[in-house]
Design a protein around this motif. Structure first.
Motif, PDB file in Angstrom:
ATOM      1  N   THR A 275       0.815  -1.221   0.000  1.00 21.95           N
ATOM      2  CA  THR A 275       0.000   0.000   0.000  1.00 21.95           C
ATOM      3  C   THR A 275       0.846   1.268   0.000  1.00 21.95           C
TER       4      THR A 275
ATOM      5  N   GLU B 244       3.433   3.591  -3.911  1.00 26.08           N
ATOM      6  CA  GLU B 244       3.418   4.910  -4.553  1.00 26.08           C
ATOM      7  C   GLU B 244       4.231   5.927  -3.754  1.00 26.08           C
TER       8      GLU B 244
ATOM      9  N   GLY C 157       3.145  -7.804   1.280  1.00 25.32           N
ATOM     10  CA  GLY C 157       1.707  -7.804   1.525  1.00 25.32           C
ATOM     11  C   GLY C 157       1.436  -8.422   2.874  1.00 25.32           C
TER      12      GLY C 157
ATOM     13  N   THR D 186      -3.771  -8.635   2.539  1.00 27.56           N
ATOM     14  CA  THR D 186      -3.362  -8.122   1.230  1.00 27.56           C
ATOM     15  C   THR D 186      -3.233  -9.291   0.268  1.00 27.56           C
TER      16      THR D 186
ATOM     17  N   ASP E 187      -2.818  -7.806  -5.316  1.00 26.61           N
ATOM     18  CA  ASP E 187      -2.429  -6.453  -4.904  1.00 26.61           C
ATOM     19  C   ASP E 187      -0.913  -6.311  -4.810  1.00 26.61           C
TER      20      ASP E 187
ATOM     21  N   ALA F 202       1.490  -3.805  -7.031  1.00 19.31           N
ATOM     22  CA  ALA F 202       2.476  -2.892  -6.460  1.00 19.31           C
ATOM     23  C   ALA F 202       3.855  -3.128  -7.063  1.00 19.31           C
TER      24      ALA F 202
END
Length: 299
Positions: A55, A58, A82, A86, A90, A94
């Motif tokens: 998460t 970014e 993760g 998660t 996902d 990422a």
């Protein structure tokens, strides 16, 4: 203090930088800047990848664009993590979001068992660490799944495509595992010829004792793994894991041969630590590493 350093290869790329995770909780920009600085230093060869939560990918990408990295450490290895809840999808997303960053090389991924098919991450060419339950039938089932998957992928090769990831610290749901639980885990991975990494609570090189949330020492586990390869019993492993004599542990490790180091690190691949200088400073105090170190000394 040991008067003879251990083979440097015993500790190279051993400590994964988990600065962004609890209890450190460093923001991604600070974690990136400090990791790059440490890679440039005399002990940079001891560091594994910078770990970043799926998460927060970014946030890391923005930090890399702002701060960059000097040519002599770029690209910097990163692993995407993760945590529970998660999905594999996902984590894979990422990973893809970071792969075009010029200063990064995404080399690893970590996911909790049961959050999707971890083999998808292996197929992306990543060293994949799969966190398993601490004990019980669910642990056995997860290890069997990993054992089968690794055997299918490598066809007998010694190169691990996936690692078992196991938590050594206390969690809101359970106390930290004791030495017997850890020894049983080591035996279970050994029986299935699985490599492993550890996460959480390994900030000290030598076991501080059974009290508290962080009862284990990274060197104790390294020595126990060496003993396990040589055929030690469960009770012998427990005794090694509980040993609080740093000089005794250091003396044994300083005497390892190159072949023994290779076999040992093929099993105990790495551990995540949010304060990587803690175990590094312990290694220096015990005389197991020399400072400053330069790559020229290894040539």
């Amino acid at each position: 203090m040991s008067t003879t350093p251990a083979p440097r290869t015993l500790f190279q790329e051993w400590i994964d930088d988990a600065a962004v995770f609890p209890p450190g909780n460093a923001p991604a920009p600070r974690a990136w800047a400090e990791h790059v600085e440490m890679l440039s230093g005399s002990e940079g060869d001891l560091l594994g990848p910078l770990l970043i939560g799926a998460t927060a990918a970014e946030d890391l990408a923005r930090a890399v664009l702002v701060h960059g990295a000097p040519d002599h450490v770029s690209p910097v290895e990163v692993a995407v993590v993760g945590r529970a809840g998660t999905s594999v999808e996902d984590v894979a997303g990422a990973v893809r979001s970071l792969q075009d960053q010029v200063h990064l090389r995404v080399t690893g991924a970590e996911v909790t068992h049961g959050e999707g098919d971890w083999r998808r991450l292996v197929d992306l060419g990543l060293r994949t660490a799969v966190e398993v339950p601490r004990q019980g039938r669910n642990l056995s089932r997860a290890l069997d799944d990993l054992g089968t998957g690794v055997a299918e992928e490598v066809g007998g090769s010694d190169t691990p495509t996936a690692l078992v990831k196991w938590r050594t610290q206390a969690t809101p749901a359970a106390a930290a595992p004791d030495a017997r639980q850890l020894a049983e885990f080591l035996l279970a991975t050994h029986e299935r010829a699985l490599a492993f990494k550890l996460t959480g609570g390994l900030h000290r090189a030598v076991a501080p004792g059974p009290s508290g949330d962080e009862p284990h020492g990274a060197l104790n586990i390294l020595v126990a793994t060496h003993h396990l390869i040589r055929g030690s019993t469960l009770s012998e492993l427990v005794a090694t894991l509980e040993l609080q004599d740093g000089e005794a542990l250091a003396a044994l490790l300083a005497g390892l041969t190159a072949a023994e180091v290779e076999a040992l690190r093929a099993r105990f691949v790495s551990f995540g630590c949010c304060g990587v200088l803690d175990p590094i400073n312990d290694l220096a105090r015990l005389g197991l590493i020399t400072t400053p170190h330069t790559p020229i000394e290894e040539s």
